[in-house]
Write an enzyme that holds these catalytic residues in place. Structure first.
Site, PDB file in Angstrom:
ATOM      1  N   HIS A  25      10.607  -3.191 -31.938  1.00 20.14           N
ATOM      2  CA  HIS A  25      10.164  -2.231 -30.922  1.00 20.14           C
ATOM      3  C   HIS A  25      10.388  -0.798 -31.357  1.00 20.14           C
ATOM      4  O   HIS A  25      11.231  -0.507 -32.201  1.00 20.14           O
ATOM      5  CB  HIS A  25      10.846  -2.475 -29.577  1.00 20.14           C
ATOM      6  N   GLU A  72      14.763  -0.531 -18.865  1.00 16.76           N
ATOM      7  CA  GLU A  72      13.714  -0.557 -19.876  1.00 16.76           C
ATOM      8  C   GLU A  72      12.500  -1.340 -19.404  1.00 16.76           C
ATOM      9  O   GLU A  72      12.594  -2.243 -18.567  1.00 16.76           O
ATOM     10  CB  GLU A  72      14.238  -1.172 -21.180  1.00 16.76           C
ATOM     11  N   GLN A  94       9.097   0.151 -26.164  1.00 18.12           N
ATOM     12  CA  GLN A  94      10.188   0.038 -25.196  1.00 18.12           C
ATOM     13  C   GLN A  94      10.371   1.393 -24.527  1.00 18.12           C
ATOM     14  O   GLN A  94      10.819   2.349 -25.169  1.00 18.12           O
ATOM     15  CB  GLN A  94      11.476  -0.383 -25.922  1.00 18.12           C
ATOM     16  N   HIS A 151      14.866   5.379 -30.633  1.00 13.30           N
ATOM     17  CA  HIS A 151      15.306   4.548 -31.760  1.00 13.30           C
ATOM     18  C   HIS A 151      14.196   3.593 -32.159  1.00 13.30           C
ATOM     19  O   HIS A 151      13.194   3.454 -31.455  1.00 13.30           O
ATOM     20  CB  HIS A 151      16.595   3.770 -31.440  1.00 13.30           C
ATOM     21  N   GLU A 160      18.170  -0.113 -34.456  1.00 19.51           N
ATOM     22  CA  GLU A 160      18.699  -1.288 -33.771  1.00 19.51           C
ATOM     23  C   GLU A 160      18.240  -2.524 -34.541  1.00 19.51           C
ATOM     24  O   GLU A 160      17.048  -2.682 -34.794  1.00 19.51           O
ATOM     25  CB  GLU A 160      18.184  -1.321 -32.329  1.00 19.51           C
TER      26      GLU A 160
HETATM   27 CO    CO Z   1      16.117  -1.010 -28.381  1.00 22.80          CO
END
Ligand code: CO
Length: 138
Positions: free
Chosen positions: A10, A46, A57, A81, A131
């Protein structure tokens, strides 16, 4: 070495108004929300919008002391991120640490939609918060 990243899982975008952001992606690009979740531990709400095998996301703070609230206050809305999908979060995290790079999570932990995740510090990752996302059988 073996390639540890198997997919872009994502791209996470921090927004002030989650409903407005969802409407933007729905009305402009025809993206539907596949999953919504409040991750109380991280202080975020989210919405995941599927694009092929990856997600957008959209992230917004669920409380004032969340790191996403600080991010929005300091930097404003935008890219937060990137999530890289991995077969083993533990293995990928060990590779990061083994190469002397900084991490935010010393050990893998539960993420949203039943995943196992760990965050890698942007300082030693060329300015990008990373992540590592391991999907688990439902
Ligand atoms: Co994330």
């Amino acid at each position: 070495m073996d390639m540890l990243l198997t997919e872009i899982d994502h791209v996470a975008i921090a927004v002030n108004d989650l409903e407005a952001a969802i409407a933007y992606y729905r009305d402009t690009y025809g993206c539907d929300v596949e999953h919504r979740e409040v991750v109380e531990k991280d202080g975020v709400e989210e919405a995941l919008l599927r694009v092929a095998d990856s997600y957008i996301q959209l992230l917004t703070p669920s409380r004032e002391d969340s790191t996403v609230a600080k991010f929005l206050a300091n930097k404003g809305e935008g890219l937060h991120h990137i999530g890289y999908r991995v077969d083993s979060c533990a293995e990928a995290l060990e590779s990061v640490k083994g190469h002397g790079h900084r991490v935010l999570d010393e050990v893998p932990r539960p993420g949203s939609r039943g995943t196992t995740v760990a965050f890698v510090h942007p300082k030693t990752a060329f300015g990008t918060l990373i992540e590592l996302v391991q999907e688990n059988p439902a």
